[in-house]
Scaffold this active site. Structure first.
Site, PDB file in Angstrom:
ATOM      1  N   GLN A  50     -11.244   6.517  -6.331  1.00 20.65           N
ATOM      2  CA  GLN A  50     -11.862   7.123  -5.165  1.00 20.65           C
ATOM      3  C   GLN A  50     -13.269   7.598  -5.559  1.00 20.65           C
ATOM      4  O   GLN A  50     -13.817   7.141  -6.566  1.00 20.65           O
ATOM      5  CB  GLN A  50     -11.001   8.277  -4.635  1.00 20.65           C
ATOM      6  CG  GLN A  50      -9.687   7.820  -4.005  1.00 20.65           C
ATOM      7  CD  GLN A  50      -9.873   6.995  -2.734  1.00 20.65           C
ATOM      8  OE1 GLN A  50     -10.950   7.004  -2.109  1.00 20.65           O
ATOM      9  NE2 GLN A  50      -8.847   6.257  -2.348  1.00 20.65           N
ATOM     10  N   ASP A  61       0.870  -1.163   0.000  1.00 17.06           N
ATOM     11  CA  ASP A  61       0.000   0.000   0.000  1.00 17.06           C
ATOM     12  C   ASP A  61       0.918   1.226   0.000  1.00 17.06           C
ATOM     13  O   ASP A  61       2.089   1.127   0.378  1.00 17.06           O
ATOM     14  CB  ASP A  61      -0.909  -0.023   1.250  1.00 17.06           C
ATOM     15  CG  ASP A  61      -2.114   0.899   1.099  1.00 17.06           C
ATOM     16  OD1 ASP A  61      -3.056   0.764   1.888  1.00 17.06           O
ATOM     17  OD2 ASP A  61      -2.093   1.764   0.187  1.00 17.06           O
ATOM     18  N   ASP A  63      -2.742   8.202  -2.565  1.00 15.01           N
ATOM     19  CA  ASP A  63      -4.099   8.713  -2.789  1.00 15.01           C
ATOM     20  C   ASP A  63      -4.607   9.335  -1.493  1.00 15.01           C
ATOM     21  O   ASP A  63      -3.977   9.240  -0.441  1.00 15.01           O
ATOM     22  CB  ASP A  63      -5.021   7.567  -3.225  1.00 15.01           C
ATOM     23  CG  ASP A  63      -5.118   6.478  -2.151  1.00 15.01           C
ATOM     24  OD1 ASP A  63      -4.157   6.354  -1.352  1.00 15.01           O
ATOM     25  OD2 ASP A  63      -6.130   5.790  -2.095  1.00 15.01           O
ATOM     26  N   GLY A 115       0.760   4.125   1.631  1.00 13.93           N
ATOM     27  CA  GLY A 115       1.013   4.845   2.884  1.00 13.93           C
ATOM     28  C   GLY A 115      -0.011   5.907   3.213  1.00 13.93           C
ATOM     29  O   GLY A 115      -0.201   6.249   4.377  1.00 13.93           O
ATOM     30  N   PHE A 130      -3.297   5.989   3.261  1.00 12.97           N
ATOM     31  CA  PHE A 130      -4.398   5.556   4.136  1.00 12.97           C
ATOM     32  C   PHE A 130      -3.911   5.428   5.578  1.00 12.97           C
ATOM     33  O   PHE A 130      -4.557   5.869   6.517  1.00 12.97           O
ATOM     34  CB  PHE A 130      -4.933   4.210   3.661  1.00 12.97           C
ATOM     35  CG  PHE A 130      -6.114   3.701   4.443  1.00 12.97           C
ATOM     36  CD1 PHE A 130      -5.941   2.767   5.450  1.00 12.97           C
ATOM     37  CD2 PHE A 130      -7.392   4.169   4.172  1.00 12.97           C
ATOM     38  CE1 PHE A 130      -7.024   2.287   6.180  1.00 12.97           C
ATOM     39  CE2 PHE A 130      -8.485   3.692   4.889  1.00 12.97           C
ATOM     40  CZ  PHE A 130      -8.300   2.747   5.903  1.00 12.97           C
ATOM     41  N   ASP A 190      -7.490  -7.667   0.308  1.00 11.68           N
ATOM     42  CA  ASP A 190      -6.609  -7.760   1.476  1.00 11.68           C
ATOM     43  C   ASP A 190      -7.437  -7.351   2.690  1.00 11.68           C
ATOM     44  O   ASP A 190      -8.319  -6.475   2.566  1.00 11.68           O
ATOM     45  CB  ASP A 190      -5.398  -6.816   1.344  1.00 11.68           C
ATOM     46  CG  ASP A 190      -5.728  -5.422   1.874  1.00 11.68           C
ATOM     47  OD1 ASP A 190      -6.247  -4.618   1.086  1.00 11.68           O
ATOM     48  OD2 ASP A 190      -5.488  -5.165   3.090  1.00 11.68           O
TER      49      ASP A 190
END
Ligand SMILES: CNc1nc2cc3nc[nH]c(=O)c3cc2[nH]1
Length: 373
Positions: A190, A93, A147, A95, A97, A267
């Protein structure tokens, strides 16, 4: 073994897809569940066990690894696969979030995010470019764009602002990632719970011609039907020949319903986190081993399972371990839970190949509804 990143759809059943991602470090059978290996470890599990359960790929978190032990250190030590002794594909991922959900004093600007570590309060900046650089230092096989995931509920203009920022960051991540044939950078759709914004986000990302697409901004507390509605509007806007990854999902019921809408990868911390809290996932639903009703129950969790944790230990023993906060309790229940999740995924893959997805889902759902006898 492929030197390229390729995705093939091998069979479909309605919108459900049975596919295969091939890349230099291995093949990923989809629909796939990725155990979460946040700090370079799938908590309480040996990597060989994780592999033996059927996992083709695990997830690592940029945020945690950049804070500790540090991305440059992992690179000096040969990369995350060498460091953690997992030679198969790893998806990281980006980072963003985790910054929003874990760090302190975070600030988002066009440039990127600034924040202070939740470990020692040290200040950090993370731009789209730095996130891709860190994922490269980790030698990640599938890298996620940076994001901004909007917490729900949110006003439409807020969702739109974050979605448009994420699109600009997707473009910057694509440039920073460049051309790495055996690896992939996925964009993240998104748009919150707003169908119009979801469609715009998916269409704009699809025009970037990326190797895969994640559906982000969900599994943030919204009702399941809202999540599923967003999949109904998002998946049709994504290229059919590229993998679709629903981030942070989910329960077995979430997974079967999302595969039916065209999702290929998942996940979730649920099986591992629940295992550490005394909760077992079985084909008859969830069993809370903290409950005193198990204190004298000599039966195993599932006598028909091929996982020793489910088959060879009495509920009374598991209850004792959980109540005594013995490490073995977390180990056995995590082992059981990941085994159940991987067997669920294998069943879904087989059912799509056999053209009996709906029937299979009805069978597994009936097992959960029957509850634990
Ligand atoms: C547990 N739920 C959940 N984990 C997520 C991780 C994510 N990463 C990047 N971007 C996301 O939108 C995103 C959403 C998520 N929801």
């Amino acid at each position: 073994m492929s030197t390229e990143f390729t995705f093939k759809v091998l069979a479909t059943d309605g919108k459900a897809r049975r596919g295969e991602i091939t890349m230099p470090r291995g093949t990923i059978r989809t629909p796939a569940f990725m155990p979460v290996g946040t700090g370079g470890t799938v908590k309480t599990m040996y990597m060989d066990q994780v592999r033996d359960l059927g996992a083709d790929i695990i997830l690592g978190n940029t945020y945690h690894l950049m804070l500790r032990p540090g991305a440059e250190r992992v690179a000096r030590l040969g990369g995350l696969h060498e460091f953690a002794r997992w030679p198969h594909p790893i998806l990281t991922d980006s980072g963003g979030f985790q910054v929003m959900s874990l760090s302190k004093l975070r600030k988002i600007t066009e440039k990127g995010v600034t924040f202070r570590s939740h470990i020692d309060g040290a200040p950090y900046e993370m731009s789209p470019e730095r996130s891709i650089e860190i994922q490269g230092l980790l030698d990640s096989d599938i890298q996620m764009q940076l994001d901004e995931c909007t917490a729900l509920p949110a006003k439409e203009r807020e969702i739109e602002r974050a979605m448009e920022l994420s699109l600009r960051w997707a473009d910057r991540c694509k440039t920073a990632f460049g051309d790495q044939p055996g690896k992939a950078m996925f964009g993240i759709v998104q748009g919150g719970d707003n169908a119009r914004l979801r469609e715009r986000s998916a269409q704009s990302l699809a025009s970037l011609g990326l190797k895969g697409y994640a559906v982000g901004g969900l599994a943030v507390g919204e009702p399941q039907d809202v999540m599923l509605d967003m999949l109904d509007v998002t998946c049709p806007e994504l290229p059919a020949d590229k993998p679709r990854y629903l981030m942070g999902v989910g329960t077995p019921d979430d997974i079967v319903k999302s595969v039916a809408r065209g999702i290929d990868m998942f996940d979730c911390v649920m099986p591992t986190r629940a295992g550490r809290h005394g909760l077992a996932y079985t084909r008859r639903g969830k069993v809370n081993l903290r409950n005193a009703r198990h204190a004298d129950d000599h039966r195993p969790l599932d006598e028909e399972s091929d996982c020793p944790a489910a088959r060879d230990y009495s509920r009374a023993y598991l209850h004792h371990l959980v109540r005594s906060q013995e490490a073995l309790g977390a180990m056995l229940l995590t082992w059981n839970n990941l085994s159940y999740y991987q067997s669920l995924m294998q069943g879904l893959r087989d059912a799509i190949e056999q053209g009996r997805y709906a029937e299979h889902v009805a069978e597994v759902s009936e097992g959960w509804a029957r509850g634990d006898i």
